[in-house]
Design an enzyme around this catalytic site. Sequence first.
Site: not given
Ligand code: UD1
Length: 419
Positions: A122-126, A117, A305, A22-23, A93
Site C-alpha cells: 500500500r504505497p503512498i507515492d502519489q 489493513c 471493500d 468510516k472513510n 491507515r
Molecule cells: C481507501 C479506503 C479503503 C478502500 C480503498 C479503495 C480509507 C481510509 N480507506 O484506502 O477502505 O479499500 O480506498 O477504495 O478511505 N496506491 C498507490 N500509490 C498511492 C496510493 C495508492 O499505488 O500513493 C494504490 C494502492 O496500492 C491501491 C490503489 O492505489 O492499489 C487504491 O488505493 P487507495 O485508493 O489509495 O486506498 P486507500 O486510500 O489506502
Amino acid sequence: MDHFVINGTVTLEGEVVTSGAKNSSVAILPAALMADTPVTVENLPHIDDIFTLIELIQYLGAEVKTNGSRSITIYPEKVHSWKAPYELVSKLRASYYFLGSLLTRFKRAVIPLPGGCPLGPRPIDQHIKGFQALGARVDIQHGFIQIEAEQLTGTQIYLDVVSVGATVNLMLAAVTARGKTVLENVAKEPEIVDIANFLNAMGADIVGAGTDEIKICGVKKLQGTAHMVIPDRIEAGTFIMAAASTNGNVLVKEVIPKHLESVTAKLKELGVDLEVGEDWIHVKGCSCPQPINIKTFPYPGLPTDLQALFMPIMTRARGTSVITENVFEGRFKHVDELKRMGANIRVDGRSAIVEGGCGLTGAPVKATDLRAGAALIIAGLLAEGETAVSGIEHIDRGYEKIEEKFNRIGAGIKRVRQE
Ligand code: UD1
C-alpha cells in the site's frame, strides 16, 4: 484477544440502521484541525478507528467535547504539535491524513508510516508526489515521514493511480495553498464529495469533487463549522450481503441507494429480490443464487471493500463464480479461511474462482482484515454448526457494534472476551 462465536444456520430478519461513513469520518477529524474555531461533527460511527483518532487529536492538543452519542465538537485552537506518535498512528491507515492537515496548519508534519489493513503493498507515492508538486519537502527516515513547506503553491497534479487517500490528502494540503490547484485522475468516491463539502463549509473553495478533476482555489484561512457525515455505504452493503446470503428479509435504513448501485445491480444478477427506496434498501431473499462474475474498480465500480462479502453467497450458487480484484494486490487472504469452512475456491493471480453448491461447515477461522472479518461472520451465519472468528480487533476498527446489529436481526453472535 476477543473472538466471536456464531451458530449457523441462520436466516436474518428485521431492520438495520446504517451508521456514519468510516472513510469520511477518518478524514474529517484530522481536517478539523485546520480550522481556527470549533468544528462539530455529527453522525460519527462508534468504531475503534474513530476512538483512536480522537485520542490522536487530543494528543496533538485539541480539546474534544462529546455532545451526544454520535456528535463531538473539536476545539482546534490549542493544537500545538505537528508530530504524531507511532503507538496511535500505527493502528490505522487514515492517520496519513495528518500529513495534509498538519502541513496546512503548521507548515510541517512528522508522521510515522501509517498502519491499517494488510491488503498487500500500500504505497503512498502519489500522496508524496502531490505534496512535492505543491512545493513541500518530503523526507522518509527511520519509519517516519517528515514534510515541510514555507508556502504551498497551487499547481496541476495528475495522479498515476486513482487513489482515495491521495485525492483527500492533496485536497487538505491545497486548500490554503497560494493560487489554484487542479487535481486530475482523482478518485470519485462519495466520501470524497462529503469531505469536500465539509472543507467548503469551513471556507475552502473546492469544485469538481465526485468527478475525475478537482479544482481548488487557495483561501487564506478556514473556520469552524458543523457537519453531518454521510451514511456508510460499505456497512450498509455488508448487511445487504448478509441478508441476501442467508436468504433473509432485512430492511437496511439510512442508506443512499445511488452509492450502492454497483452492488444492487450484481445482487439482481444473483437473483436477489430487492426493493430500493429513497433512503432504504429492502432485501427480500435469494433462495437459489445464480453464479456471477464481479470485478472490483474505483467508484462507481464495485467496491473492493465489498469483494470478500460476495464470497459466502457464491458458495451457495449453482455453478462457478469469478471475482477479479483490480484495486489491491493481496486482498484474498480470506480465501484460506473460507476453505477451512468447506468452500471450494481457487486463487489465480488477481482472480478467485468460487465453485458453488458446497455447504459451509463451522470452523475456527481468523479475520485477517476488516472486510475479510465481516465476510467470515456472514460465512458463519450460513455454515452448519459453530464458527469461532478470531482477529476481531480488525472488525471493531471499522464496524459499529457489529454483533449487536446482527443480533437484532436474529444472528445470535456471542462476543467471547479474553483477559
Ligand atoms: C481507501 C479506503 C479503503 C478502500 C480503498 C479503495 C480509507 C481510509 N480507506 O484506502 O477502505 O479499500 O480506498 O477504495 O478511505 N496506491 C498507490 N500509490 C498511492 C496510493 C495508492 O499505488 O500513493 C494504490 C494502492 O496500492 C491501491 C490503489 O492505489 O492499489 C487504491 O488505493 P487507495 O485508493 O489509495 O486506498 P486507500 O486510500 O489506502
